[in-house]
Write an enzyme that holds these catalytic residues in place. Structure first.
Site, PDB file in Angstrom:
ATOM      1  N   ASP A 139      -2.844  10.434   3.946  1.00 42.90           N
ATOM      2  CA  ASP A 139      -4.224  10.106   4.023  1.00 42.90           C
ATOM      3  C   ASP A 139      -5.196  10.920   4.804  1.00 42.90           C
ATOM      4  O   ASP A 139      -4.894  11.032   6.071  1.00 42.90           O
ATOM      5  CB  ASP A 139      -4.193   8.693   4.433  1.00 42.90           C
ATOM      6  CG  ASP A 139      -5.554   8.018   4.553  1.00 42.90           C
ATOM      7  OD1 ASP A 139      -6.442   8.911   3.892  1.00 42.90           O
ATOM      8  OD2 ASP A 139      -6.028   6.987   5.464  1.00 42.90           O
ATOM      9  N   GLU A 179      -9.400   3.310   2.278  1.00 39.08           N
ATOM     10  CA  GLU A 179      -9.000   3.560   0.904  1.00 39.08           C
ATOM     11  C   GLU A 179      -7.975   2.633   0.628  1.00 39.08           C
ATOM     12  O   GLU A 179      -7.555   2.302  -0.463  1.00 39.08           O
ATOM     13  CB  GLU A 179      -8.580   4.892   0.758  1.00 39.08           C
ATOM     14  CG  GLU A 179      -6.850   5.241   1.124  1.00 39.08           C
ATOM     15  CD  GLU A 179      -6.701   4.977   2.718  1.00 39.08           C
ATOM     16  OE1 GLU A 179      -5.551   4.837   3.081  1.00 39.08           O
ATOM     17  OE2 GLU A 179      -7.910   5.421   3.374  1.00 39.08           O
ATOM     18  N   LYS A 232     -10.360  12.465   8.583  1.00 41.81           N
ATOM     19  CA  LYS A 232      -9.828  11.822   9.839  1.00 41.81           C
ATOM     20  C   LYS A 232      -9.923  12.949  10.719  1.00 41.81           C
ATOM     21  O   LYS A 232      -9.999  14.323  10.450  1.00 41.81           O
ATOM     22  CB  LYS A 232      -8.418  11.553   9.567  1.00 41.81           C
ATOM     23  CG  LYS A 232      -8.338  10.217   8.807  1.00 41.81           C
ATOM     24  CD  LYS A 232      -6.562   9.819   8.807  1.00 41.81           C
ATOM     25  CE  LYS A 232      -6.365   8.672   8.060  1.00 41.81           C
ATOM     26  NZ  LYS A 232      -6.980   7.630   8.843  1.00 41.81           N
ATOM     27  N   ASP A 265       1.460   6.298   5.843  1.00 38.66           N
ATOM     28  CA  ASP A 265       0.473   5.396   5.614  1.00 38.66           C
ATOM     29  C   ASP A 265       1.076   4.759   4.216  1.00 38.66           C
ATOM     30  O   ASP A 265       0.109   3.848   3.764  1.00 38.66           O
ATOM     31  CB  ASP A 265      -0.873   6.072   5.205  1.00 38.66           C
ATOM     32  CG  ASP A 265      -1.915   5.183   5.493  1.00 38.66           C
ATOM     33  OD1 ASP A 265      -1.847   4.318   6.141  1.00 38.66           O
ATOM     34  OD2 ASP A 265      -3.092   5.671   4.897  1.00 38.66           O
ATOM     35  N   ASP A 286     -12.293   6.829   3.943  1.00 35.21           N
ATOM     36  CA  ASP A 286     -11.164   6.557   4.884  1.00 35.21           C
ATOM     37  C   ASP A 286     -10.752   5.228   4.765  1.00 35.21           C
ATOM     38  O   ASP A 286      -9.592   4.885   5.560  1.00 35.21           O
ATOM     39  CB  ASP A 286     -11.161   6.887   6.273  1.00 35.21           C
ATOM     40  CG  ASP A 286      -9.788   7.077   7.042  1.00 35.21           C
ATOM     41  OD1 ASP A 286      -8.854   7.314   6.515  1.00 35.21           O
ATOM     42  OD2 ASP A 286      -9.934   6.870   8.196  1.00 35.21           O
ATOM     43  N   LYS A 334       0.894  -1.163   0.104  1.00 34.11           N
ATOM     44  CA  LYS A 334      -0.049  -0.035   0.003  1.00 34.11           C
ATOM     45  C   LYS A 334       0.986   1.262  -0.031  1.00 34.11           C
ATOM     46  O   LYS A 334       1.806   1.496   0.914  1.00 34.11           O
ATOM     47  CB  LYS A 334      -0.864  -0.008   1.388  1.00 34.11           C
ATOM     48  CG  LYS A 334      -1.749   1.333   1.425  1.00 34.11           C
ATOM     49  CD  LYS A 334      -2.528   1.217   2.755  1.00 34.11           C
ATOM     50  CE  LYS A 334      -3.191   2.701   3.105  1.00 34.11           C
ATOM     51  NZ  LYS A 334      -3.780   2.434   4.583  1.00 34.11           N
ATOM     52  N   ARG A 370      -7.556  -0.583   1.029  1.00 35.91           N
ATOM     53  CA  ARG A 370      -8.073  -1.820   0.477  1.00 35.91           C
ATOM     54  C   ARG A 370      -8.723  -1.718  -1.137  1.00 35.91           C
ATOM     55  O   ARG A 370      -8.444  -2.549  -1.773  1.00 35.91           O
ATOM     56  CB  ARG A 370      -9.132  -2.523   1.081  1.00 35.91           C
ATOM     57  CG  ARG A 370     -10.426  -1.630   1.491  1.00 35.91           C
ATOM     58  CD  ARG A 370     -11.248  -2.097   2.495  1.00 35.91           C
ATOM     59  NE  ARG A 370     -10.479  -1.768   3.775  1.00 35.91           N
ATOM     60  CZ  ARG A 370     -11.216  -1.997   4.923  1.00 35.91           C
ATOM     61  NH1 ARG A 370     -12.339  -2.593   5.205  1.00 35.91           N
ATOM     62  NH2 ARG A 370     -10.763  -1.453   6.101  1.00 35.91           N
TER      63      ARG A 370
END
Length: 509
Positions: free
Chosen positions: A283, A362, A290, A301, A360, A278, A364
């Site tokens: 993010d 995101e 968030k 992230d 949030d 990933k 996956r």
């Protein structure tokens, strides 16, 4: 010329050499085992195993005089100008204890160098360490790994960096297997370099680190490493191929997404491992934004992608006889008029559709595209994805253990054993079939954030894109960052999983 605000990447690590004699001029440390009857942090007593630290110390009188226990990571400065300057405890001599000792020692040596400079003296550039006579080549490697990573620094201060030790000399003594120790230390340096490079990538601020920058760093790594190649796919290619998840997540940012593809193809290899990391370079959470507290940490992230890029560099350097391909879907999850929304449906590479419930979640979505592409395009023997995916793993396993989900018992055991060799701890989590139906969508094939245990349902979502191949999902949301020193870890990005991936690749050779 304007000075770059960033430190050089990759970070320069210590020079480490193995020799059979000590130099007279360089300050010396002596490693000492835990004394009988003392207990370490796990409650174990010293001198109970044949692990490289069980020989009685020749400095027994000095240990008693100074009250040295020999616990792993204990560093005692010796007064006077004769003999060793430091006594460093290695506990019962396990690999973790040697790493902890190496890290604690190099921090103490760097503090000494800074103090000497502050006092107007010349700080030492080289320090040397005498290991116990019973230490094997693996102990030299573990100590070197701890020192290489324990002294890691990532600083953006305008002040000049404090003086630090630049070279470490490990002294075997006469009659020791110096070539074997030197070979083990050389390999440990490659593993340490992988962790350090992953830390560099994770620590870089997001105003510099957009998807194009991350792709550029992968290209630079390949340019410096024989046998490693990189192809970077831009947003036009992604749109033409139908990477709907990656395009949706990256659609709210002025910095378009990238797919980074790295390849190591040794001649004669019969096994093929696919790694997917990933690469969310920042993010915000998108429309499902968030909380402000802690959002600044979201520059890390992309730690899964960082681990994969860094591992590929080390794999190519170590040259195992297995083909390895890596994919890093990189995007910035931002808020704007073009950001994707809760309630959207995205179509992934290969055609499968996903209902979006929470922007949030995101990670996956971008991993799904990359997994589907990797399975169809490369047909690997096994695939492993790595991601800071769910806060649930931090709750379940804390901040020092990675979550391991797997569809195949052999692959799960390979990952666990690779982590044990690398000094990274994994705990296998269940893929509960009772929750598999929760992943099914109402108006699309699957839904992105189904109810149920979040770490498990996220893994079950990803499984939908693995084509039935042996697959492992590594959730590193907890151990990818640290706010304090422990063992060889320092505050910031930890580089967790990079060494495990290298060891895993070698297990397929």
């Amino acid at each position: 010329m304007a000075r770059s605000p960033l430190p050089p990447v990759p970070t320069r690590l210590l020079d480490v050499e193995v020799a059979d004699t000590a130099r007279r001029a360089a300050p010396l440390a002596v490693l000492v085992p835990q004394q009988s009857g003392e207990t370490d942090e796990t409650g174990a007593t010293g001198n109970t195993e044949d692990t490289g630290a069980t020989e009685p110390s020749p400095h027994a009188g000095l240990l008693t005089e100074l009250g040295v226990t020999g616990k792993a990571g204990e560093v005692q400065t010796v007064p006077g100008d004769s003999g060793p300057r430091w006594l460093v405890g290695v506990g019962g001599g396990t690999g973790r204890q040697y790493r902890s000792a190496g890290a604690a020692f190099i921090r103490a040596a760097n503090a000494y160098a800074a103090a000497e400079s502050e006092a107007g003296a010349r700080p030492p550039r080289t320090v040397q360490v005498e290991l116990p006579a019973a230490a094997g080549s693996e102990h030299y490697a573990e100590f070197a790994l701890g020192a290489l990573l324990g002294g890691y620094r990532y600083e953006l201060s305008s002040a000049d960096p404090e003086p630090a030790v630049r070279a470490l000399r490990l002294v075997t003594g006469p009659g020791h297997q110096l070539p074997a120790c030197a070979d083990s230390v050389r390999r440990a340096r490659e593993l340490a370099a992988a962790s350090a490079f992953a830390r560099d990538l994770a620590n870089t601020p997001a105003n510099v680190k957009d998807p194009a920058w991350l792709a550029g760093m992968a290209e630079r790594a390949a340019g410096d490493t024989s046998g490693l190649s990189v192809t970077v796919r831009d947003e036009e290619w992604l749109a033409a191929k139908g990477f709907g998840g990656l395009l949706a997540v990256g659609g709210g940012s002025a910095s378009p997404p990238r797919l980074i593809e790295l390849s190591y193809r040794p001649r004669g290899a019969t096994r093929h491992l696919l790694l997917v990391g990933k690469g969310i370079t920042f993010d915000t959470g998108g429309i499902s934004i968030k909380p402000a507290d802690g959002m600044h940490l979201m520059r890390t992230d992309m730690s899964g992608g960082a681990a994969v890029i860094a591992a590929m560099r080390a794999i190519a350097a170590l040259r195992p006889g297995v083909r390895v391909t890596a994919l890093v879907p990189a995007a910035e999850n931002h808020v704007s008029g073009s950001a994707y929304r809760p309630g959207d449906v995205v179509r992934h590479y290969g055609g499968r559709t996903t209902e979006v419930a929470n922007t949030d979640a995101e990670g996956r979505l971008v991993l799904a595209d990359a997994l589907a592409y990797g399975v169809r395009h490369f047909g690997p023997d096994a695939l492993v994805d790595v991601a800071t995916l769910t806060g649930a793993m931090k709750v379940s396993l804390g901040l020092r253990t990675g979550g391991l989900f797997a569809s195949d018992d052999d692959l799960a055991e390979r990952v666990r054993a690779a982590g044990e060799r690398a000094g990274e701890q994994w705990w296998r989590m269940p893929l509960l079939e009772a929750h598999a139906e929760d992943v099914r969508g109402e108006i699309a094939d699957v839904r992105q954030a189904p109810p149920g245990p979040a770490g498990i349902t996220a893994a079950l979502f990803l499984r939908e894109f693995t084509g039935g191949l042996p697959w492992a999902h590594l959730d590193i949301a907890g151990p990818a960052r640290s706010d304090k020193n422990y063992d060889e870890v320092v505050p910031g990005g930890t580089g967790f999983a990079a060494r495990t991936l290298v060891e895993l690749a070698e297990s397929f050779a």
